[in-house]
Design a protein around this motif. Sequence first.
Motif, short mmCIF file in Angstrom:
data_model
loop_
_atom_site.label_atom_id
_atom_site.label_comp_id
_atom_site.label_asym_id
_atom_site.label_seq_id
_atom_site.Cartn_x
_atom_site.Cartn_y
_atom_site.Cartn_z
N PHE A 275 -59.84 -41.93 -0.90
CA PHE A 275 -59.14 -41.47 0.30
C PHE A 275 -60.03 -40.66 1.23
O PHE A 275 -59.56 -40.14 2.23
N LEU A 276 -61.33 -40.57 0.90
CA LEU A 276 -62.24 -39.81 1.73
C LEU A 276 -62.81 -40.66 2.86
O LEU A 276 -63.03 -41.86 2.68
N PRO A 277 -63.07 -40.06 4.03
CA PRO A 277 -63.78 -40.78 5.08
C PRO A 277 -65.16 -41.18 4.57
O PRO A 277 -65.69 -40.57 3.62
N ASP A 278 -65.78 -42.17 5.18
CA ASP A 278 -67.03 -42.71 4.68
C ASP A 278 -68.13 -41.65 4.54
O ASP A 278 -68.89 -41.66 3.56
N ASP A 279 -68.23 -40.73 5.51
CA ASP A 279 -69.30 -39.74 5.44
C ASP A 279 -69.09 -38.78 4.27
O ASP A 279 -70.04 -38.44 3.55
N GLN A 280 -67.84 -38.35 4.06
CA GLN A 280 -67.55 -37.47 2.94
C GLN A 280 -67.73 -38.19 1.60
O GLN A 280 -68.23 -37.61 0.63
N LYS A 281 -67.35 -39.45 1.58
CA LYS A 281 -67.49 -40.24 0.35
C LYS A 281 -68.95 -40.39 -0.04
O LYS A 281 -69.32 -40.23 -1.20
N LYS A 282 -69.81 -40.67 0.93
CA LYS A 282 -71.24 -40.84 0.66
C LYS A 282 -71.84 -39.56 0.11
O LYS A 282 -72.58 -39.57 -0.88
N SER A 283 -71.51 -38.44 0.74
CA SER A 283 -72.03 -37.15 0.31
C SER A 283 -71.56 -36.82 -1.10
O SER A 283 -72.34 -36.35 -1.95
N PHE A 284 -70.30 -37.09 -1.38
CA PHE A 284 -69.71 -36.82 -2.68
C PHE A 284 -70.38 -37.64 -3.77
O PHE A 284 -70.69 -37.15 -4.86
N GLU A 286 -73.43 -38.92 -3.63
CA GLU A 286 -74.81 -38.47 -3.79
C GLU A 286 -74.91 -37.25 -4.69
O GLU A 286 -75.92 -37.04 -5.38
N LEU A 287 -73.87 -36.43 -4.70
CA LEU A 287 -73.85 -35.25 -5.56
C LEU A 287 -73.48 -35.60 -7.01
O LEU A 287 -73.48 -34.73 -7.88
N GLY A 288 -73.19 -36.87 -7.27
CA GLY A 288 -72.85 -37.31 -8.62
C GLY A 288 -71.45 -36.94 -9.05
O GLY A 288 -71.11 -37.06 -10.23
N MET A 289 -70.62 -36.54 -8.10
CA MET A 289 -69.31 -36.02 -8.47
C MET A 289 -68.24 -37.09 -8.64
O MET A 289 -67.09 -36.78 -8.97
N THR A 290 -68.61 -38.35 -8.42
CA THR A 290 -67.67 -39.43 -8.71
C THR A 290 -67.97 -40.07 -10.06
O THR A 290 -67.25 -40.95 -10.51
N ASN A 291 -69.03 -39.59 -10.71
CA ASN A 291 -69.47 -40.16 -11.98
C ASN A 291 -68.96 -39.31 -13.15
O ASN A 291 -69.35 -38.15 -13.28
N PRO A 292 -68.09 -39.86 -14.02
CA PRO A 292 -67.58 -39.09 -15.16
C PRO A 292 -68.68 -38.54 -16.05
O PRO A 292 -68.50 -37.50 -16.70
N GLU A 293 -69.84 -39.21 -16.08
CA GLU A 293 -70.94 -38.73 -16.92
C GLU A 293 -71.48 -37.39 -16.43
O GLU A 293 -71.99 -36.59 -17.21
#
Length: 321
Positions: A275-284, A286-293
């Motif tokens: 549900f994030l805009p593309d720029d926020q999604k990319k940044s998120f 890159e920070l690894g925060m979408t990866n459960p690992e």
Amino acid sequence: MLVWEGYADASFVEPFKKESGCDVSAVYVGTNDEIFAKLMAGSGTYDLVTPSNDTTMKLIDAGLVDPIDPGKISAEADFFPMLKSPPWLSKDGKTYGVPYAWGIIRIVVDATAVSEPPTSLAFLWDPKYAGKFAMWDDIETLYEAARYLGIKNVYDMNDEELAKVKEALLKLKPNIRKYWTTAGEMTTLLQGKEVIGGNAWEETLVKLRGGDRKLIDVVPKEGRGGWSDSWMIAKGASSNACVYKWLNYVSSAKAQALGHAVTGFGYSNGKMVDFLPDDQKKSFEELGMTNPETLKTVSWWQPVKQRGKYLEIWNQVKAAQ
């Protein structure tokens, strides 16, 4: 609600009020100690609170919060595995909160100041960086010194280990330009090129990306600290019909995306990123925060039995000439 600033923002509170017919009144806090003190004196004043994971068990043990019924939280199935009934919310087979926002204490350094990306916290102690770093004025920096020394449980150190940490922090001090207290202060120090790095929150990385300061998000082999805030029901407030309406609402991916736009934090629902805009999604991403690992590598904050001793050492280090 007794919450951190940003956790009851109008951008997502107003839609909830219209949808649910419930009213929302928020009181903001600045420390976890304040949450504990206000609940102790509250006498039913509050329905919901948002303590960090080094404080949740203190509230549970003091009988200040009600257990929750996870079956009533429809979005829990979409939570990151690490945030489904985490240990800081569980006692005697019961769950006492709903995980919400989370973050990692980042170690950052200017890419132009190092020959290659560091892989260890040891670079912070390199004498060639005298006066080049800013570190958080918080015992999290003490934890990081403990990780650097190889101490296994940084939240429950004995006196001998604490003495070694103090020595390490005193050796680090010549490299410290300043101890920062807010994310904005650290961002300004880096932006103005007063320092080349240190520890920071996600907010700093996000704000400086794309500018003329190219920062490396160091993932040290010794590990990184992290925090998680949760919604907890104050004792006796479970009977308020609006409580579970709110818990379900703020656990949804859409509402958490609105929260991220305000705070920049990570959130418990793994589908929030959709549900994030593309720029926020990319940044998120890159920070690894979408990866459960990523969450598995975090040394989550825990209650510190000798917190007074930790703070005493930290204050001695700061005061040392």
